[in-house]
Structures are given as structure tokens and as C-alpha cells.
Write an enzyme that holds these catalytic residues in place. Sequence first.
Site, PDB file in Angstrom:
ATOM      1  N   CYS A  15      31.795  33.125  31.094  1.00  0.00           N
ATOM      2  CA  CYS A  15      31.741  33.185  32.557  1.00  0.00           C
ATOM      3  C   CYS A  15      31.077  31.933  33.115  1.00  0.00           C
ATOM      4  O   CYS A  15      29.937  31.615  32.774  1.00  0.00           O
ATOM      5  CB  CYS A  15      30.979  34.430  33.001  1.00  0.00           C
ATOM      6  SG  CYS A  15      30.658  34.493  34.777  1.00  0.00           S
TER       7      CYS A  15
ATOM      8  N   CYS B 274      27.635  32.707  35.015  1.00  0.00           N
ATOM      9  CA  CYS B 274      26.454  33.212  34.311  1.00  0.00           C
ATOM     10  C   CYS B 274      25.424  32.094  34.102  1.00  0.00           C
ATOM     11  O   CYS B 274      25.778  30.914  33.978  1.00  0.00           O
ATOM     12  CB  CYS B 274      26.854  33.818  32.964  1.00  0.00           C
ATOM     13  SG  CYS B 274      27.495  35.504  33.074  1.00  0.00           S
TER      14      CYS B 274
ATOM     15  N   HIS C 293      25.770  39.860  34.644  1.00  0.00           N
ATOM     16  CA  HIS C 293      27.223  39.790  34.808  1.00  0.00           C
ATOM     17  C   HIS C 293      27.855  41.163  34.996  1.00  0.00           C
ATOM     18  O   HIS C 293      28.956  41.275  35.563  1.00  0.00           O
ATOM     19  CB  HIS C 293      27.821  39.102  33.565  1.00  0.00           C
ATOM     20  CG  HIS C 293      29.297  38.909  33.603  1.00  0.00           C
ATOM     21  ND1 HIS C 293      29.899  37.883  34.303  1.00  0.00           N
ATOM     22  CD2 HIS C 293      30.312  39.607  33.014  1.00  0.00           C
ATOM     23  CE1 HIS C 293      31.214  37.944  34.137  1.00  0.00           C
ATOM     24  NE2 HIS C 293      31.491  38.993  33.366  1.00  0.00           N
TER      25      HIS C 293
ATOM     26  N   ASN D 279      34.038  38.495  48.509  1.00  0.00           N
ATOM     27  CA  ASN D 279      35.285  39.107  48.068  1.00  0.00           C
ATOM     28  C   ASN D 279      34.991  39.864  46.787  1.00  0.00           C
ATOM     29  O   ASN D 279      34.520  39.289  45.818  1.00  0.00           O
ATOM     30  CB  ASN D 279      36.366  38.055  47.788  1.00  0.00           C
ATOM     31  CG  ASN D 279      36.853  37.380  49.050  1.00  0.00           C
ATOM     32  OD1 ASN D 279      36.906  37.990  50.116  1.00  0.00           O
ATOM     33  ND2 ASN D 279      37.219  36.118  48.942  1.00  0.00           N
TER      34      ASN D 279
ATOM     35  N   SER E   3      38.368  35.938  41.709  1.00  0.00           N
ATOM     36  CA  SER E   3      38.825  35.494  40.392  1.00  0.00           C
ATOM     37  C   SER E   3      37.786  35.689  39.292  1.00  0.00           C
ATOM     38  O   SER E   3      38.076  35.477  38.121  1.00  0.00           O
ATOM     39  CB  SER E   3      39.222  34.014  40.447  1.00  0.00           C
ATOM     40  OG  SER E   3      38.125  33.213  40.865  1.00  0.00           O
TER      41      SER E   3
ATOM     42  N   HIS F 216      31.767  38.420  38.136  1.00  0.00           N
ATOM     43  CA  HIS F 216      30.322  38.226  38.245  1.00  0.00           C
ATOM     44  C   HIS F 216      29.907  38.467  39.695  1.00  0.00           C
ATOM     45  O   HIS F 216      30.565  37.991  40.616  1.00  0.00           O
ATOM     46  CB  HIS F 216      29.949  36.799  37.825  1.00  0.00           C
ATOM     47  CG  HIS F 216      28.480  36.598  37.649  1.00  0.00           C
ATOM     48  ND1 HIS F 216      27.867  36.559  36.423  1.00  0.00           N
ATOM     49  CD2 HIS F 216      27.481  36.422  38.558  1.00  0.00           C
ATOM     50  CE1 HIS F 216      26.575  36.363  36.570  1.00  0.00           C
ATOM     51  NE2 HIS F 216      26.320  36.278  37.870  1.00  0.00           N
TER      52      HIS F 216
ATOM     53  N   HIS G 182      28.901  37.917  43.092  1.00  0.00           N
ATOM     54  CA  HIS G 182      28.697  36.690  43.847  1.00  0.00           C
ATOM     55  C   HIS G 182      29.367  36.758  45.210  1.00  0.00           C
ATOM     56  O   HIS G 182      30.207  37.614  45.469  1.00  0.00           O
ATOM     57  CB  HIS G 182      29.235  35.472  43.071  1.00  0.00           C
ATOM     58  CG  HIS G 182      30.732  35.375  43.048  1.00  0.00           C
ATOM     59  ND1 HIS G 182      31.519  36.182  42.249  1.00  0.00           N
ATOM     60  CD2 HIS G 182      31.588  34.565  43.727  1.00  0.00           C
ATOM     61  CE1 HIS G 182      32.788  35.875  42.416  1.00  0.00           C
ATOM     62  NE2 HIS G 182      32.865  34.903  43.321  1.00  0.00           N
TER      63      HIS G 182
ATOM     64  N   GLN H 237      30.216  33.947  48.897  1.00  0.00           N
ATOM     65  CA  GLN H 237      30.465  32.562  49.267  1.00  0.00           C
ATOM     66  C   GLN H 237      29.930  32.261  50.660  1.00  0.00           C
ATOM     67  O   GLN H 237      29.690  33.169  51.466  1.00  0.00           O
ATOM     68  CB  GLN H 237      31.958  32.260  49.223  1.00  0.00           C
ATOM     69  CG  GLN H 237      32.596  32.407  47.857  1.00  0.00           C
ATOM     70  CD  GLN H 237      34.047  31.948  47.854  1.00  0.00           C
ATOM     71  OE1 GLN H 237      34.371  30.814  48.213  1.00  0.00           O
ATOM     72  NE2 GLN H 237      34.948  32.843  47.457  1.00  0.00           N
TER      73      GLN H 237
END
Length: 348
Positions: free
Chosen positions: A52, A55, A115, A155, A163, A166, A168, A170
Site C-alpha cells: 500500500c 501505509c 490500513h 471518497n 482506488s 487505506h 484517507h 483529500q
Amino acid sequence: MDKFDYIENPHRRYNPLTGEWVLVSPHRSKRPWQGQVEKIVEEKRPSHDPECYLCSGNERIGGEKNPNYDDVYAFQNDFSALLQDTPKGEFSDGDLFRAECESGVCKVICFSPDHSLTVPEMSVENIRKVVDLWCKEYKELGDRKEIGYVQIFENKGSIMGCSNPHPHGQIWASGLVPLETSKETDTQKEYFEKHGNTMLSDYLKTELEKDERILVENDSFVALVPFWAVWPFETMIISKRAVSNLLELTSEEKTDLADIYKKLTVMYDNLFEVSFAYSAGLHQAPTDGEEHHEWHLHMHFYPPLLRSASVKKFMVGYEMLGTPQRDITAEGAAKRLKELSKVHYKYQ
């Protein structure tokens, strides 16, 4: 003819934040409910995945190496949609062919080094660290003279274009105010100048009195299904106090934002007992150097799942060519979500 009843009859609902309408067809939801018909076998992810690129300690796609971060971590997107060094200029060929340069900054925020987690599985304490990082990035990016708006969003799920699983989100910081927030700026300003209150203050007061679409609340925030919802289980988080941006929140309010973020997403996961996909984002005042007393902090959640863990609702046909449409009323969606357990299904 019988008296019109918006709970029973086809109708349009108005969204005062955007000035747009949604067609609602309540009678169609009386068809036999095609609820959860399959159990999705979710992949069990490790706490750290050596493959990943998000990570801690791993190399990213662009060649940079992540530090061994232990809570939250932000970095500039290796494949940013907006670039800081975009040359200034524009293109024009008559009235029909126009283009203008757009520059900005895109960043990625890792919510946790673990993760295997998603927001509803994180502790309120650790989600609070995400909120604190949102505040930090909003201020630092918003203080730049060339930045007019800072869009913070998440998202979740591959069907929403994510995609990497993990945990996260933006941040896209642009020179100009984006379309959706530009519409909300105009409508909120018009309302504020007419009534002297923020639009969402008055809206929230009425929603709390009616208690038809309220999902959960704490001392500082309310999560609800908006009257004008388009997506099947669309929701909003609205601050009880009329603040225009994250930086105006007290420490207690920031913790309450983390708390309600977790509670709402636990509801989502419990609906079909799956890691529930959505796109979510904070809407707050632009950073264009102007006063924005009309702005009221809120967060939108747009999930595509309709009837099960795999049955999705996207805009098709009439919705793309005419106007958005939904069968499940906002009141019906709120009732289903509110009845769910408040404990995440993995831990029941």
C-alpha cells in the site's frame, strides 16, 4: 380530487442551497422491498500492507517515501488534478469555445496508519486528530493569496472512485470557488440578506422541531436526511451554532464533529452490514478574502447503495436528460437509518 400529500403523491422538492429540484415518486417505494439479498464477504485487510502506497514507511507511486507516521499524515498528491505552476492565460475562439487556466494544490490525508480501518471503526479520539488536521490544512492553504476555496472530502469505496482502501481523504485547494460551493454562496447570501439569519440555522431549527428526518445529534451537530435529498440515503451534518468554517469551532465542537462523523458512518455500515460507500465533503466559507457571514458549516454525504450491499443507484435515463429522481422519500430513508443499531455490526 384528493388533497395533495407530498408523503404519498409524486412531487418536486426544492433544494434552497443550490436552487435545484428533485422529482420524488413515493408511490413507487410501495413495491415489495428488495432488501439485503446477499452477504458480501469483505476482504480482511492487515493493519499494515507492504504493497500500500499510503501505509507508513512505504514508497508512494511517485517515488517519495512516507514517514513512519503514527496518527494522521498529509502530503501533496503525487498526481494532482491542480498544479501550482500552471501558466496564467486563457483561450477564446468566439462565444462557443473558451478555456481559462486553473491552478491550485491537491493533498492527501491519511486518517490512520492502520490500513484495516475505516472512519466508523476508528475511535472518536483518533477521528478528532483528522478534524484537527482539516483545520490546519484549511488555514494554511486558505491563507495563500492565490487560493479562493479549500475543498475537503472523502471518497469511500471503489464504486465511488476510491482506488485505495487505506483510510484517507483529500483536499483540493483552487484559485476559483468551485461550482457547487459557488451556488451555495449565492443562495445563502441572498437568504442572509433577506432574513438576517443563516439559511441552515433556520432550516435546522425547523427540522429539529419536526423531528421527521433527524438521525442523531450531540451538543454541537445534527446529522439528518435533507428534505431535498437526491441520493437514496443522502445525509448532512450541520453545526448547531452558525459558524462559517472549521476554524471557528471550539475544542468541544471539534470533538463533537468527530463524534457525529463516527455515529453517522456506523449507521451507514449497519444498513447493509457492509463497508458503506459514499462521497462526503465539508462545505464552508470560501477563502477568497471576502467576508462570508452568510456561510454555515455543513458536511454532505452522497452514498450510491440503494437496496443492498451491491444494488447501486446512479443517475441514468430521465435523471441525466431531465431532472434527478428518487423513490425512497427522505422521511423513509431517515426512518430506516434511525432504527439501526448504534453499535457497528462487526462488534455486535
